[in-house]
Design an enzyme around this catalytic site. Structure first.
Site, PDB file in Angstrom:
ATOM      1  N   HIS A   1      38.615   7.384  -2.850  1.00  0.00           N
ATOM      2  CA  HIS A   1      37.903   8.647  -4.241  1.00  0.00           C
ATOM      3  C   HIS A   1      36.449   8.146  -3.911  1.00  0.00           C
ATOM      4  O   HIS A   1      36.105   7.238  -4.843  1.00  0.00           O
ATOM      5  CB  HIS A   1      38.566   8.066  -5.307  1.00  0.00           C
ATOM      6  CG  HIS A   1      40.103   8.542  -5.210  1.00  0.00           C
ATOM      7  ND1 HIS A   1      40.201   9.894  -5.793  1.00  0.00           N
ATOM      8  CD2 HIS A   1      41.081   7.943  -5.236  1.00  0.00           C
ATOM      9  CE1 HIS A   1      41.751  10.043  -5.831  1.00  0.00           C
ATOM     10  NE2 HIS A   1      42.203   8.989  -5.413  1.00  0.00           N
TER      11      HIS A   1
ATOM     12  N   CYS B   1      42.000  11.592  -0.727  1.00  0.00           N
ATOM     13  CA  CYS B   1      43.285  11.000  -0.879  1.00  0.00           C
ATOM     14  C   CYS B   1      44.498  12.070  -0.738  1.00  0.00           C
ATOM     15  O   CYS B   1      44.607  12.204   0.280  1.00  0.00           O
ATOM     16  CB  CYS B   1      43.474  10.527  -2.593  1.00  0.00           C
ATOM     17  SG  CYS B   1      44.529   9.321  -2.748  1.00  0.00           S
TER      18      CYS B   1
ATOM     19  N   GLU C   1      34.237   9.966  -4.952  1.00  0.00           N
ATOM     20  CA  GLU C   1      33.636  10.500  -6.098  1.00  0.00           C
ATOM     21  C   GLU C   1      33.145   9.536  -7.267  1.00  0.00           C
ATOM     22  O   GLU C   1      32.254   9.776  -8.131  1.00  0.00           O
ATOM     23  CB  GLU C   1      34.431  11.630  -6.877  1.00  0.00           C
ATOM     24  CG  GLU C   1      35.904  11.193  -7.473  1.00  0.00           C
ATOM     25  CD  GLU C   1      37.241  11.324  -6.454  1.00  0.00           C
ATOM     26  OE1 GLU C   1      36.794  10.932  -5.132  1.00  0.00           O
ATOM     27  OE2 GLU C   1      38.258  11.265  -6.940  1.00  0.00           O
TER      28      GLU C   1
HETATM   29  N1  GLN Z   1      50.011  11.323  -4.387  1.00  0.00           N
HETATM   30  C1  GLN Z   1      49.495  10.547  -3.396  1.00  0.00           C
HETATM   31  C2  GLN Z   1      49.827   9.004  -3.072  1.00  0.00           C
HETATM   32  O1  GLN Z   1      50.265   8.714  -4.153  1.00  0.00           O
HETATM   33  C3  GLN Z   1      47.927  10.911  -3.258  1.00  0.00           C
HETATM   34  C4  GLN Z   1      47.288  10.259  -4.274  1.00  0.00           C
HETATM   35  C5  GLN Z   1      45.969  10.543  -4.985  1.00  0.00           C
HETATM   36  O2  GLN Z   1      45.459  11.686  -4.562  1.00  0.00           O
HETATM   37  N2  GLN Z   1      45.300  10.211  -5.886  1.00  0.00           N
HETATM   38  O3  GLN Z   1      49.463   8.662  -2.120  1.00  0.00           O
END
Ligand code: GLN
Length: 553
Positions: free
Chosen positions: A512, A386, A514
């Site tokens: 994600h 992310c 994970e």
């Molecule tokens: N802050 C970034 C976004 O909103 C990444 C979000 C995250 O890592 N969950 O896209």
């Protein structure tokens, strides 16, 4: 014939918080599933936030995301990982969410002029939340009540479960109370009084626990069982000790099985006690405690590294990667801001792989970008998740493509090279809660990419939680310079995965992974990150064929 009744297990906690109620609930679910029952889990949280999505990880630990896009308590991660159940929006309710529903209903006029009160309206709504998991697809629902008995804010939840069990009857509902039996060094004794008092509070609310689970550092002696039984009104055999595990939390289910907790639960609920098989779980503990091969050290470069719970699923998924490869895995958490001051080379010296996890806000971002550069330039296996992928894109733009001031618009609205920008559908959104791109979305992987080899297929579904995305204006330029766009949304619009051509293992994803990793079925990206770190072949496909199935969809 009467329709099948769903059995319910209610788990409350007493004496102190952080007793591991979530883990205990998940371990019970695992055992009941292994006995052949279909189990669902749910957590009721007494705080007023509608969900934990708006809370800082320092307040609440990680926000766990379900397939259907719920932003939930991290205990749901335990539920999904241990019991391999699917959680949903119905698996986590808070006081805020319950009140929101009741207040919306009141505004619609649904209460027909009645005074709306905590009892019965709030307690009824809590019972609706519990009932929402009932159905033909489940035998036992486990509901964990967050917080500690005695808290003012837990009261409506406790009253609701008291009423609920009254309605379904004692053969269909059980109260399990988890308490602490502390060891007092000065007295060299285990003390049962706090547990007695906690059960006393419950009794005042009209709940007498059927089973008492006692967390303790030392085994309980017969006199402790006698005392607890006498004062708490719980049969001696239904007082279960949960002694601190020695090596790994994966031992908890086995220990509870040894205490025959699952057998007692099934007997009390009038359910047949079927055979149980836990060989694979025992092998898993062997792999964690005595791995066959060498130590692998992986750096996690984040902003919330001082709090382990903030990256709970990341750490667990790394452990799963270690288990899949049968290697000893050591995590080196590194505060990203420290890299800004002391340099990547110093803080990352000797690590076998680098992981940059998700995050929000600009603190530490430059440190994460430096860590990414270090991984790219030195051929160190890298997984960006992310925000970690966004950092990899920014780093590539700056240092490979020569866009000096490249940045994400989250951190620099006026950047000349906005390589990460706000998603189109996010531009009109004002409310912060529950409005990101959330939950499971399909992704198509590129032929011949490492990502396809790792997953062993080209169509995947992964969970998201973000507002920003890769800016397609830079796609062609980056591809020309050696970046592989290895995963996109099925229509090709959103970049979901990237990798680097001239690097042993540099993979990053906008989602994600994970959240979908399991102890007995490591997520392929974590499995192969650890394999790459250990110098083992990637993809480590034998793991998938061994299990006869690809990773959970
Ligand atoms: N802050 C970034 C976004 O909103 C990444 C979000 C995250 O890592 N969950 O896209």
């Amino acid at each position: 014939m009467p329709s099948k009744v769903t059995k319910h297990l209610f788990i409350t906690g007493g004496v102190v918080s952080s007793l591991g109620k979530g883990l205990t609930a998940a371990a019970i679910a695992l055992l009941l599933k292994r006995r052949g029952y279909r189990v669902k889990l749910q957590k009721l949280d007494p705080y007023v936030n509608v969900d934990p999505g708006t809370m800082s990880p320092y307040e609440h630990g990680e926000v766990y995301v379900t397939d259907d896009g719920a932003e939930t308590d991290l205990d749901l991660g335990h539920y999904e990982r241990y019991a391999d159940v699917v959680c949903s929006q119905a698996s986590n309710y808070t006081t805020g969410r319950i009140y929101q529903t009741v207040i919306e209903r009141e505004r619609r006029g649904d209460y027909l002029g009645k005074t709306v009160q905590v009892i019965p309206h709030i307690t009824d709504e809590i019972q609706n939340a519990i009932r929402s998991l009932d159905g033909d697809d489940v035998d036992i629902v486990i509901t964990e009540i967050g917080g500690t008995v005695g808290d003012i804010e837990s009261l409506p939840f406790l009253e609701a479960i008291r009423q609920y069990r009254q309605e379904i009857g004692i053969r269909n509902g059980l109260f399990v109370h988890l308490t602490l039996v502390p060891y007092l060094k000065a007295a060299r004794e285990l003390k049962t009084k706090p547990s007695q008092q906690s059960v006393g509070i419950l009794r005042g609310i009209g709940i007498i626990p059927d089973i008492l689970i006692c967390r303790c550092e030392e085994p309980l002696e017969p006199e402790h069982f006698r005392k607890l039984s006498l004062f708490c009104n719980v049969k001696q055999e239904l007082i279960i000790q949960e002694i601190d595990v020695e090596n790994t939390i994966y031992e908890v289910p086995l220990m509870l099985a040894q205490e025959e907790l699952d057998t007692y639960i099934l007997e009390l609920l009038g359910l047949h006690v079927r055979e149980i098989q836990l060989d694979d779980w025992e092998d898993l503990i062997r792999r964690v405690t005595a791995p066959k091969s060498k130590r692998v050290e992986i750096a996690v470069v984040g902003k919330y590294t001082s709090l382990r719970d903030a990256y709970k699923s990341i750490y667990e998924a790394l452990d799963h990667g270690g288990i899949a490869n049968d290697v000893e895995l050591v995590v080196r958490p590194i505060e990203a801001e420290k890299i800004e001051k002391q340099g990547a080379a110093k803080l990352l010296a000797g690590v076998d792989a680098i992981l940059v996890p998700g995050g929000f806000g600009d603190r530490g971002v430059e440190g994460k970008i430096l860590a990414t550069q270090h991984a790219r330039e030195n051929g160190i296996p890298f997984l960006g998740i992310c925000l970690g992928m966004q950092c990899a894109v920014i780093e590539f733009a700056r240092n490979v493509c020569g866009h000096g001031g490249a940045n994400s618009m989250e951190f620099d609205k006026a950047t000349k090279a906005p390589v990460i920008h706000l998603m189109e559908e996010q531009k009109k959104i004002l409310n912060m809660g529950g409005t990101m791109r959330l939950g499971s979305w399909p992704c198509t992987l590129a032929k011949g990419s490492k990502s396809t080899a790792t997953y062993g297929r080209s169509a995947i579904d992964e969970r998201h939680r973000h507002r920003y995305e890769f800016n397609n204006d830079y796609r062609a330029e980056f591809e020309e310079a050696g970046m592989v766009i290895s995963g996109t949304s099925p229509n090709g619009d959103l970049v979901e995965m990237i990798e680097l051509k001239d690097h042993p293992w540099f993979v990053a994803c906008q989602f994600h992974p994970e959240f979908k990793s399991r102890p007995l079925n490591a997520h392929p990206l974590f499995r192969d990150l650890v394999a790459a770190a250990a110098g083992l072949p990637t993809p480590l496909l034998q793991d998938q064929t061994q299990k006869g199935h690809a990773h959970a969809q």
